[in-house]
Design an enzyme around this catalytic site. Structure first.
Site, PDB file in Angstrom:
ATOM      1  N   ALA A 185       0.326  -0.942   0.035  1.00  0.00           N
ATOM      2  CA  ALA A 185       0.093   0.275  -0.125  1.00  0.00           C
ATOM      3  C   ALA A 185       0.686   1.336  -0.032  1.00  0.00           C
ATOM      4  O   ALA A 185       2.070   1.344   0.223  1.00  0.00           O
ATOM      5  CB  ALA A 185      -0.907   0.106   1.244  1.00  0.00           C
ATOM      6  N   GLY A 226       0.595  -5.419   1.060  1.00  0.00           N
ATOM      7  CA  GLY A 226      -1.046  -5.110   0.572  1.00  0.00           C
ATOM      8  C   GLY A 226      -0.433  -5.751  -0.948  1.00  0.00           C
ATOM      9  O   GLY A 226      -0.834  -6.787  -1.831  1.00  0.00           O
ATOM     10  N   GLU A 247      -0.018  -9.813  -0.260  1.00  0.00           N
ATOM     11  CA  GLU A 247      -1.604  -9.418  -0.115  1.00  0.00           C
ATOM     12  C   GLU A 247      -2.753  -9.536  -1.190  1.00  0.00           C
ATOM     13  O   GLU A 247      -3.527 -10.677  -1.502  1.00  0.00           O
ATOM     14  CB  GLU A 247      -2.222  -8.575   1.142  1.00  0.00           C
ATOM     15  CG  GLU A 247      -1.717  -8.994   2.440  1.00  0.00           C
ATOM     16  CD  GLU A 247      -1.585  -7.377   3.185  1.00  0.00           C
ATOM     17  OE1 GLU A 247      -1.767  -7.739   4.692  1.00  0.00           O
ATOM     18  OE2 GLU A 247      -2.319  -6.948   2.737  1.00  0.00           O
ATOM     19  N   GLU A 276       4.848  -4.755   7.068  1.00  0.00           N
ATOM     20  CA  GLU A 276       4.373  -4.092   7.701  1.00  0.00           C
ATOM     21  C   GLU A 276       4.609  -3.620   9.577  1.00  0.00           C
ATOM     22  O   GLU A 276       4.322  -2.205   9.997  1.00  0.00           O
ATOM     23  CB  GLU A 276       3.064  -3.498   7.919  1.00  0.00           C
ATOM     24  CG  GLU A 276       2.273  -4.133   6.182  1.00  0.00           C
ATOM     25  CD  GLU A 276       2.537  -5.615   5.983  1.00  0.00           C
ATOM     26  OE1 GLU A 276       3.305  -6.141   6.009  1.00  0.00           O
ATOM     27  OE2 GLU A 276       1.100  -5.224   4.517  1.00  0.00           O
TER      28      GLU A 276
HETATM   29  N1  DAK Z   1       4.614   3.324  -0.640  1.00  0.00           N
HETATM   30  C1  DAK Z   1       4.390   4.778  -0.985  1.00  0.00           C
HETATM   31  N2  DAK Z   1       5.979   5.063  -2.216  1.00  0.00           N
HETATM   32  C2  DAK Z   1       6.554   3.348  -2.120  1.00  0.00           C
HETATM   33  C3  DAK Z   1       6.160   1.884  -1.802  1.00  0.00           C
HETATM   34  C4  DAK Z   1       5.293   1.896  -0.464  1.00  0.00           C
HETATM   35  N3  DAK Z   1       4.535   1.418  -0.135  1.00  0.00           N
HETATM   36  N4  DAK Z   1       7.686   1.464  -1.815  1.00  0.00           N
HETATM   37  C5  DAK Z   1       8.725   2.453  -2.430  1.00  0.00           C
HETATM   38  N5  DAK Z   1       8.077   3.485  -2.717  1.00  0.00           N
HETATM   39  C6  DAK Z   1       7.892   5.010  -3.362  1.00  0.00           C
HETATM   40  C7  DAK Z   1      10.049   4.947  -2.700  1.00  0.00           C
HETATM   41  O1  DAK Z   1       9.388   6.176  -1.826  1.00  0.00           O
HETATM   42  C8  DAK Z   1      10.835   5.740  -3.816  1.00  0.00           C
HETATM   43  O2  DAK Z   1       9.831   7.052  -4.243  1.00  0.00           O
HETATM   44  P1  DAK Z   1      10.740   8.502  -3.905  1.00  0.00           P
HETATM   45  O3  DAK Z   1      11.311   8.232  -3.030  1.00  0.00           O
HETATM   46  O4  DAK Z   1      12.051   7.906  -5.479  1.00  0.00           O
HETATM   47  O5  DAK Z   1      10.158   9.106  -4.341  1.00  0.00           O
HETATM   48  C9  DAK Z   1      10.823   4.623  -5.206  1.00  0.00           C
HETATM   49  O6  DAK Z   1       9.713   4.020  -4.314  1.00  0.00           O
HETATM   50  C10 DAK Z   1      11.656   4.043  -4.783  1.00  0.00           C
HETATM   51  O7  DAK Z   1      12.192   2.866  -3.568  1.00  0.00           O
HETATM   52  P2  DAK Z   1      12.793   2.769  -3.039  1.00  0.00           P
HETATM   53  O8  DAK Z   1      13.723   4.457  -3.194  1.00  0.00           O
HETATM   54  O9  DAK Z   1      12.604   2.922  -1.741  1.00  0.00           O
HETATM   55  O10 DAK Z   1      13.557   1.450  -3.788  1.00  0.00           O
HETATM   56  P3  DAK Z   1      15.076   0.501  -3.013  1.00  0.00           P
HETATM   57  O11 DAK Z   1      15.234  -0.138  -4.228  1.00  0.00           O
HETATM   58  O12 DAK Z   1      16.050   1.508  -2.494  1.00  0.00           O
HETATM   59  O13 DAK Z   1      13.751   0.089  -1.642  1.00  0.00           O
HETATM   60  C11 DAK Z   1      12.241  -1.071  -1.214  1.00  0.00           C
HETATM   61  C12 DAK Z   1      13.094  -1.372  -1.749  1.00  0.00           C
HETATM   62  C13 DAK Z   1      10.532  -2.003  -1.452  1.00  0.00           C
HETATM   63  C14 DAK Z   1      12.747  -1.991   0.115  1.00  0.00           C
HETATM   64  C15 DAK Z   1      11.653  -0.130   0.224  1.00  0.00           C
HETATM   65  O14 DAK Z   1      11.016   0.736  -0.838  1.00  0.00           O
HETATM   66  C16 DAK Z   1      10.574  -0.544   0.773  1.00  0.00           C
HETATM   67  O15 DAK Z   1      10.876  -0.855   1.971  1.00  0.00           O
HETATM   68  N6  DAK Z   1       9.184   0.232   0.253  1.00  0.00           N
HETATM   69  C17 DAK Z   1       7.860  -0.089   0.997  1.00  0.00           C
HETATM   70  C18 DAK Z   1       7.762  -1.543   1.722  1.00  0.00           C
HETATM   71  C19 DAK Z   1       6.567  -1.470   2.543  1.00  0.00           C
HETATM   72  O16 DAK Z   1       6.775  -1.170   3.860  1.00  0.00           O
HETATM   73  N7  DAK Z   1       5.485  -2.186   2.268  1.00  0.00           N
HETATM   74  C20 DAK Z   1       4.159  -2.317   3.350  1.00  0.00           C
HETATM   75  C21 DAK Z   1       3.314  -0.753   2.919  1.00  0.00           C
HETATM   76  S1  DAK Z   1       2.424  -0.747   3.927  1.00  0.00           S
HETATM   77  C22 DAK Z   1      -5.537  -2.207   4.834  1.00  0.00           C
HETATM   78  C23 DAK Z   1      -4.983  -3.732   3.513  1.00  0.00           C
HETATM   79  C24 DAK Z   1      -3.509  -3.557   3.454  1.00  0.00           C
HETATM   80  C25 DAK Z   1      -3.005  -2.858   3.843  1.00  0.00           C
HETATM   81  C26 DAK Z   1      -3.077  -1.623   4.265  1.00  0.00           C
HETATM   82  C27 DAK Z   1      -4.824  -0.594   4.424  1.00  0.00           C
HETATM   83  N8  DAK Z   1      -7.092  -2.292   4.458  1.00  0.00           N
HETATM   84  C28 DAK Z   1      -8.308  -2.965   4.134  1.00  0.00           C
HETATM   85  C29 DAK Z   1      -7.572  -0.893   5.059  1.00  0.00           C
HETATM   86  C30 DAK Z   1      -1.806  -2.495   3.062  1.00  0.00           C
HETATM   87  C31 DAK Z   1      -0.455  -2.398   4.005  1.00  0.00           C
HETATM   88  C32 DAK Z   1       1.142  -1.874   3.502  1.00  0.00           C
HETATM   89  O17 DAK Z   1       1.560  -2.832   2.341  1.00  0.00           O
END
Ligand code: DAK
Length: 258
Positions: free
Chosen positions: A65, A109, A112, A132
């Site tokens: 997400a 997500g 998921e 998360e």
């Molecule tokens: N959201 C927004 N932007 C993201 C992102 C994300 N999840 N993942 C990556 N990006 C963006 C980065 O901010 C960066 O953008 P700029 O800074 O260049 O503008 C660009 O993508 C490239 O990312 P990185 O520079 O970080 O690239 P790396 O290769 O260094 O790292 C990475 C890749 C995937 C390891 C890292 O980006 C990372 O850790 N990303 C976050 C992964 C994460 O934590 N995912 C879980 C998110 S929470 C719901 C149900 C489900 C959910 C929510 C609500 N309901 C039913 C209400 C789900 C929640 C989630 O998924």
């Protein structure tokens, strides 16, 4: 319909939805979720379409997400954000089979979403995880339930409580993906599997998918009863007559979905 965050294409009976926010590693924001649901609606209405592929890019299926969109949200806003809840249900209950073609990051997500698909083909570069916990929350799109059912309690706990990612081969050994192929081949392989499924009886495919999914919701004897009812039902289909006749006449069946 014109979409901005996804692309849609069709090749005979196989439709493909490609997540397309490369700058955000295909993070699922509100617009993408709405477009994805709308694309699935289009594919459901298209009677000639028999199987769907959902894919992303080689670098990322989806990094989860959109954290930037969620960051400022309060608990009430999150609970009232309608767009997230229908997605996994829509994918999980989609009547036609969905092949997930995975590569790169499949996180949060994104995992998921993948786990709501029916067959998962992964490139050898795929990394899957529920990170998360690293941002102070927990899976909210079914991850605690679907991952646990897929890999068992102990690996699910490890992945969810540490946020650590696993690679494609480990995912395959755990039963979390169906097959792993070189990164050049994951999309071709997904198309191959989708075409195979699409060549089978759409009626039998639909009921078989329903029956397998019930295994996650029913006890064994109720599940077996449910399976048996669907099995009998297929004996009323033209596809059953065609399939069995084709076998005896030593020819390929021509299934019509009737
Ligand atoms: N959201 C927004 N932007 C993201 C992102 C994300 N999840 N993942 C990556 N990006 C963006 C980065 O901010 C960066 O953008 P700029 O800074 O260049 O503008 C660009 O993508 C490239 O990312 P990185 O520079 O970080 O690239 P790396 O290769 O260094 O790292 C990475 C890749 C995937 C390891 C890292 O980006 C990372 O850790 N990303 C976050 C992964 C994460 O934590 N995912 C879980 C998110 S929470 C719901 C149900 C489900 C959910 C929510 C609500 N309901 C039913 C209400 C789900 C929640 C989630 O998924």
């Amino acid at each position: 319909m014109d979409y901005e965050t996804i692309a849609m294409s069709k090749d005979g009976p196989v439709g493909t939805i490609t997540l397309n926010r490369p700058g955000a590693l295909n993070a699922l924001n509100e617009q993408m979720v709405k477009e994805l649901i709308s694309a699935l609606d289009e594919f459901e209405r298209d009677a000639s379409l028999r199987c769907v592929i959902i894919t992303g890019s080689e670098r990322a299926f989806s990094a989860g997400a959109d954290i930037k969109e969620m960051a400022g949200m309060t608990a009430v806003q999150m609970a009232m954000t309608g767009h997230f809840f229908p997605l996994w249900d829509r994918v999980g209950r989609f009547p036609k089979p969905i092949v997930g073609a995975l590569s790169g990051f499949v996180l949060g997500g994104g995992l998921e979403l993948a786990m709501s698909c029916d067959i998962l083909v992964a490139s050898e570069t795929t990394q899957l995880g529920q990170p998360e916990i690293d941002i102070g929350v927990m899976p909210g799109g079914g991850g605690t339930q679907r991952l646990t059912r897929a890999v068992g309690k102990y690996k699910a706990m490890e992945m969810i409580l540490t946020g650590k990612r696993i690679g494609a081969e480990e995912a395959k050994a755990l039963g979390l993906v169906s097959r792993v192929v070189p990164k050049e081949a994951y999309l071709t392989e997904a198309r191959k599997v989708a075409s195979e499924v699409a060549s089978r009886s759409p009626v039998a495919v639909r009921l078989a998918k329903m029956a397998v999914n019930k295994a996650f919701e029913m006890g064994l004897s109720d599940g077996i009863d449910f399976e048996r009812e669907l099995f009998y039902l297929l004996f009323a289909s033209e596809d059953k007559s065609e399939g069995m006749a084709a076998f005896m006449e030593k020819r390929s069946p021509q299934f019509k979905g009737k």
